[in-house]
Design an enzyme around this catalytic site. Structure first.
Site, short mmCIF file in Angstrom:
data_model
loop_
_atom_site.label_atom_id
_atom_site.label_comp_id
_atom_site.label_asym_id
_atom_site.label_seq_id
_atom_site.Cartn_x
_atom_site.Cartn_y
_atom_site.Cartn_z
N THR A 18 0.83 -1.41 0.22
CA THR A 18 -0.03 -0.09 -0.02
C THR A 18 0.78 1.41 0.00
OG1 THR A 18 -1.75 -1.19 1.23
CG2 THR A 18 -1.94 1.08 1.27
N GLN B 98 -5.96 -2.17 -2.26
CA GLN B 98 -5.39 -0.98 -1.88
C GLN B 98 -4.59 -0.61 -3.09
OE1 GLN B 98 -5.33 -4.07 -0.17
NE2 GLN B 98 -4.58 -3.66 1.67
N GLN C 240 -10.22 1.65 -3.37
CA GLN C 240 -9.81 1.57 -2.14
C GLN C 240 -8.59 2.33 -1.78
OE1 GLN C 240 -9.76 -2.65 -0.86
NE2 GLN C 240 -8.60 -2.27 0.84
N ASP C 241 -8.50 3.00 -0.62
CA ASP C 241 -7.11 3.59 -0.19
C ASP C 241 -6.85 4.67 -1.13
OD1 ASP C 241 -7.42 1.63 1.93
OD2 ASP C 241 -5.60 0.90 1.64
N ASP D 244 -12.41 2.71 2.50
CA ASP D 244 -11.20 3.32 3.44
C ASP D 244 -10.71 4.56 2.69
OD1 ASP D 244 -12.11 1.30 5.44
OD2 ASP D 244 -10.29 0.19 4.75
N ARG E 150 -14.63 3.29 9.80
CA ARG E 150 -14.62 1.98 10.57
C ARG E 150 -13.09 2.13 11.29
NH1 ARG E 150 -13.14 -3.19 6.68
NH2 ARG E 150 -11.90 -2.18 5.10
N TRP F 186 -9.70 1.12 12.03
CA TRP F 186 -8.66 0.47 11.55
C TRP F 186 -7.68 0.17 12.61
CZ3 TRP F 186 -4.28 3.37 8.21
CH2 TRP F 186 -3.50 2.17 7.99
#
Length: 515
Positions: A283, A313, A335-336, A357, A422, A424
């Protein structure tokens, strides 16, 4: 299958009492025990103070003990870097090599931040110290997460750095009570010249640029990477790179201090890439653009990652730049998307697109007057944020202020559950204040990461939000969630959370200091 980050797991080093009594140098147990008992991790504190050959000056006051604790963390981090270097040849495959490479870079950055905190010449305030120590701890967390990203759970490296994290945690706890607003000479950070604030006030800073990048050859460079690589590594003033309209398919890491990227506008100047965890990159190193040098500014451009939702990610932009600013920029991914990795960061009038996220990390980050756009997710669940605070004394969090939270133009609301965030990590901290929340937001507002993990220890808050998704009557009943009033919300404003009044005026970016 959706690959997600697992909460960090550490191997706790148990220091047996007989080891403590056997040390032949350093402090005695009677000398250090009263001080170490004030920290979250007294055992490594006692052990390393008693076994130290370097430090034996009397500890007279708490400030002495704090400085000593920082130096101990620095010693252990330097040993960690040496160990990390030695483990490179032991990597068994490309995945381990990629994660190891991250750790090597992150250890070096950790040492730089601790050294800056410890140096008597750095003019380090207590807030600076808390920021840099928080960053040092975040760097080490990121190191181990790279192995989880790539499915490596049996490599030796994650087993050898826990002492550093414990000592950093001790230093954070000692420094927290000493908070004071940062002060800069003449009201300006040392890296800003008084005239630099004009750069964000002119219609186009092309005429102010040090160099111009243009795909058509009309500038000095055809690629952003060439311009960044040629930029001075240390700038007393601002070094401006103007990037003309065009799509630049490249991956760029900006290590120099005080660099500014300016484009022709969102959707016109586009920096794009496609690195991802699904494609074999961590990531951390999937970012199309990564800002590492302090004092970074970006204006009027788009940062994009096109790996797509199936590759998990995939970061469009990662910032670990202290006192960084992003003005009228767009971050596009799934994502990310936006990795607010560490340090102090401010986003104004920016757009962020994603699915899972898609604003995440462990910086002290404020997004103000921004648009957060959900894209239709294949897994039918949207999570706008995933904040990564692992220590209760880190001065970090994701703050979304006076912004719009909604779906992108092509967003399909059917059978999709959308949540503000959420947890992490154990002490994740996220606040939405005075935002317009669209109807896509689930009445619960927030969703668990895994079972009951962190539900009692997070800090999730909402203040004075509006819109069809803003009702808090059916929000989660977690101990860590709260609806707050103006007094508590004011702690998370640009003025207080980022001490923005002491450094943002010099950049020229518009901002609201209070609620």
């Amino acid at each position: 299958m959706d690959v997600v980050r697992s909460p960090s797991m550490f191997v706790i080093v148990l220091l047996l009492p007989f080891l403590l009594s056997s040390c032949a140098y350093g402090y005695s147990l009677d000398e250090v025990k009263p001080w170490c008992s004030q920290t979250p991790n007294p055992q490594p504190c006692e052990y390393f103070l008693m076994s130290s050959k370097t430090y034996n000056k009397p500890i007279k006051q708490k400030s002495d003990f704090f400085k000593l604790s920082v130096h101990l963390a620095l010693d252990r981090a330097q040993k960690g870097l040496t160990k990390t270097l030695s483990l490179g040849p032991k990597c068994r495959n490309a995945r381990e090599k990629a994660a190891w490479s991250d750790c090597l870079e992150l250890y070096q950055q950790t040492i730089n931040r601790i050294s800056k905190t410890a140096s008597p010449n750095s003019k380090c305030t207590q807030v600076d110290a808390q920021t840099w120590l928080s960053t040092a701890l975040t760097n080490l967390e990121t190191c181990i997460l790279g192995f989880y990203d790539l499915g490596v759970t049996d490599y030796v490296l994650p087993l050898m750095y826990d002492n550093v994290t414990q000592l950093l945690s001790n230093a954070l706890s000692l420094n927290k009570a000493l908070y004071a607003p940062p002060s800069f000479k003449d009201g300006l950070p040392s890296w800003v010249k008084p005239g630099d604030r004009k750069l964000l006030q002119v219609a186009s800073p092309a005429s102010q640029a040090n160099v111009v990048v243009a795909k058509d050859g009309s500038g000095k460079y055809k690629t952003l990477k060439e311009a960044v690589d040629a930029a001075p590594k240390s700038n007393k003033g601002r070094y401006v790179i103007f990037v003309k309209a065009g799509v630049y398919n490249e991956q760029v890491e900006i290590k120099g201090n005080n660099i500014m990227l300016s484009g022709d506008g969102i959707g016109k100047t586009i920096i794009t890439g496609s690195k991802s965890v699904g494609g074999g990159t961590t990531t951390f190193h999937s970012a199309t653009v990564a800002a590492v040098g302090d004092g970074f500014i970006a204006r009027d451009m788009t940062f994009r990652n096109t790996a797509g939702p199936s590759n998990h990610q995939a970061v469009a932009l990662r910032s670990g730049s202290d006192l960084s600013v992003f003005y009228r920029c767009s971050f596009e991914g799934y994502q990310d998307t936006l990795y607010v990795h560490s340090q102090r960061q401010f986003y104004r009038e920016c757009d962020v697109y994603g699915t899972v996220d898609f604003i995440f990390g462990n910086a002290a980050a404020v997004l103000q007057n921004c648009n957060l756009y959900a894209r239709t997710p294949p897994q039918k669940t949207i999570t706008f944020t995933a904040q990564g605070r692992t220590d209760p004394n880190q001065n970090t969090g994701i703050i979304v202020h006076n912004s719009k939270v909604t779906g992108a133009l092509d967003f399909n609301l059917n059978n999709v559950e959308s949540y503000l965030g959420r947890p992490w990590q154990k002490y994740s901290r996220t606040v939405f204040m005075k935002c317009s929340l669209g109807s896509l937001i689930d009445p619960a507002g927030w969703t668990p990461w895994s079972g009951n993990f962190a539900l009692d220890t997070v800090y999730y808050a909402e203040y004075a939000n509006t819109g069809p998704g803003s009702s808090t009557s059916n929000r989660v009943k977690w101990k860590g969630y709260r609806v707050i009033g103006a007094s508590e919300a004011s702690q998370f404003t640009v003025g207080r959370f980022l001490s923005g009044g002491s450094w943002l005026p010099a950049t020229g970016v518009p901002f609201t200091s209070g609620l």
